[in-house]
Enzyme design. Structure first.
Site, PDB file in Angstrom:
ATOM      1  N   SER A   1      -3.628  -0.327   1.758  1.00 15.13           N
ATOM      2  CA  SER A   1      -4.709  -0.696   0.838  1.00 15.13           C
ATOM      3  C   SER A   1      -5.983  -1.097   1.567  1.00 15.13           C
ATOM      4  O   SER A   1      -5.960  -1.507   2.723  1.00 15.13           O
ATOM      5  CB  SER A   1      -4.267  -1.858  -0.044  1.00 15.13           C
ATOM      6  OG  SER A   1      -3.036  -1.581  -0.644  1.00 15.13           O
TER       7      SER A   1
HETATM    8  N1  SAH Z   1      -0.318  -2.759  -0.245  1.00 16.47           N
HETATM    9  C1  SAH Z   1       0.306  -1.699   0.512  1.00 16.47           C
HETATM   10  C2  SAH Z   1       0.059  -0.332  -0.072  1.00 16.47           C
HETATM   11  C3  SAH Z   1       0.697  -0.102  -1.350  1.00 16.47           C
HETATM   12  S1  SAH Z   1       0.504   1.580  -1.861  1.00 16.47           S
HETATM   13  C4  SAH Z   1      -0.258  -1.676   1.910  1.00 16.47           C
HETATM   14  O1  SAH Z   1      -1.293  -2.276   2.147  1.00 16.47           O
HETATM   15  O2  SAH Z   1       0.291  -0.987   2.754  1.00 16.47           O
HETATM   16  C5  SAH Z   1       1.667   1.552  -3.169  1.00 16.47           C
HETATM   17  C6  SAH Z   1       3.099   1.635  -2.738  1.00 16.47           C
HETATM   18  O3  SAH Z   1       3.879   1.535  -3.919  1.00 16.47           O
HETATM   19  C7  SAH Z   1       3.477   2.953  -2.089  1.00 16.47           C
HETATM   20  O4  SAH Z   1       4.081   2.717  -0.851  1.00 16.47           O
HETATM   21  C8  SAH Z   1       4.463   3.586  -3.081  1.00 16.47           C
HETATM   22  O5  SAH Z   1       5.470   4.337  -2.461  1.00 16.47           O
HETATM   23  C9  SAH Z   1       5.023   2.357  -3.778  1.00 16.47           C
HETATM   24  N2  SAH Z   1       5.594   2.577  -5.108  1.00 16.47           N
HETATM   25  C10 SAH Z   1       5.142   3.390  -6.096  1.00 16.47           C
HETATM   26  N3  SAH Z   1       5.935   3.290  -7.166  1.00 16.47           N
HETATM   27  C11 SAH Z   1       6.917   2.382  -6.865  1.00 16.47           C
HETATM   28  C12 SAH Z   1       8.042   1.853  -7.578  1.00 16.47           C
HETATM   29  N4  SAH Z   1       8.340   2.226  -8.829  1.00 16.47           N
HETATM   30  N5  SAH Z   1       8.812   0.936  -6.955  1.00 16.47           N
HETATM   31  C13 SAH Z   1       8.535   0.532  -5.686  1.00 16.47           C
HETATM   32  N6  SAH Z   1       7.499   1.006  -4.967  1.00 16.47           N
HETATM   33  C14 SAH Z   1       6.689   1.918  -5.546  1.00 16.47           C
END
Ligand code: SAH
Length: 199
Positions: free
Chosen positions: A51
């Site tokens: 992010s």
């Molecule tokens: N804050 C994190 C980035 C998050 S991106 C950072 O800084 O690295 C969003 C993440 O949510 C992704 O890795 C994606 O794979 C995950 N994601 C999406 N849907 C999801 C679900 N239903 N359960 C768990 N993780 C999920």
């Protein structure tokens, strides 16, 4: 990193200190190392992104500013571990962090990075975060890094009375508070953001 965040008007000292205490380069992946301190999201594979620093700082601020609990004694549930960077920030702020990631490779990588950072108060599991993590509920705080269609019922159930959920919902940063008495929910809407979808 602290300077960038401060310029946006995030002033919570605890958020700024956490940001200073975790090296984003350790979480951004080899190919992004040189850009780790830019205020931009970066690709981490599997169509996912680490992010943007400002967005993370803003979400943390919405989570802990005027919080009803002492964060040092609180448990937080994170949905969407991704790179593990925000997970590490949460580990600096909260007593315990429980984080769920649906892409196994990302979850494993994040776990390794968290271990390398010597953070011992984090548990990561592979799974669907929409179901929450019943075993360690209730959580004083729940934070999600992916765009939800609506706030899943499981999160509302697993939230402690007085606790907060911060998540984008259809592109709008949203905060849901479980009111202590009577037992209902208050919803607040903030700015618009672009997030990957919660699948
Ligand atoms: N804050 C994190 C980035 C998050 S991106 C950072 O800084 O690295 C969003 C993440 O949510 C992704 O890795 C994606 O794979 C995950 N994601 C999406 N849907 C999801 C679900 N239903 N359960 C768990 N993780 C999920």
């Amino acid at each position: 990193m602290q300077e960038i965040i401060r310029q946006y008007g995030v002033s919570d000292r605890r958020v700024l200190e956490a940001m200073a205490g975790v090296d984003r380069a350790e979480f951004a992946g080899e190919e992004n190392k040189s850009r780790a301190y830019e205020d931009t999201a970066l690709p981490i594979g599997h169509d996912q992104w680490i992010s943007q620093p400002y967005t993370v700082a803003r979400m943390l601020e919405l989570l802990i500013f005027n919080f009803q609990f002492s964060i040092f004694n609180s448990k937080v549930l994170e949905i969407g571990t991704g790179s593990g960077w925000q997970t590490a920030l949460l580990a600096k702020l909260f007593k315990r962090v429980y984080s769920i990631e649906i892409v196994p490779e990302l979850a494993r990588l994040a776990e390794m990075r968290i271990e390398k950072s010597d953070l011992r108060n984090v548990k990561i599991k592979i799974g669907d975060g929409k179901e929450g993590w019943k075993k360690y509920a209730p959580y004083e705080a729940i934070i999600c890094g992916a765009d939800a269609e609506e706030v899943p019922g499981a999160w509302m159930e697993q939230l402690a009375a007085g606790g907060r959920i911060v998540t984008p919902v259809r592109g709008v940063m949203t905060r849901v508070t479980k009111i202590r008495n009577p037992k209902n929910f208050k919803t607040e809407k903030f700015e618009n953001y672009v997030f990957v979808p919660l699948v």
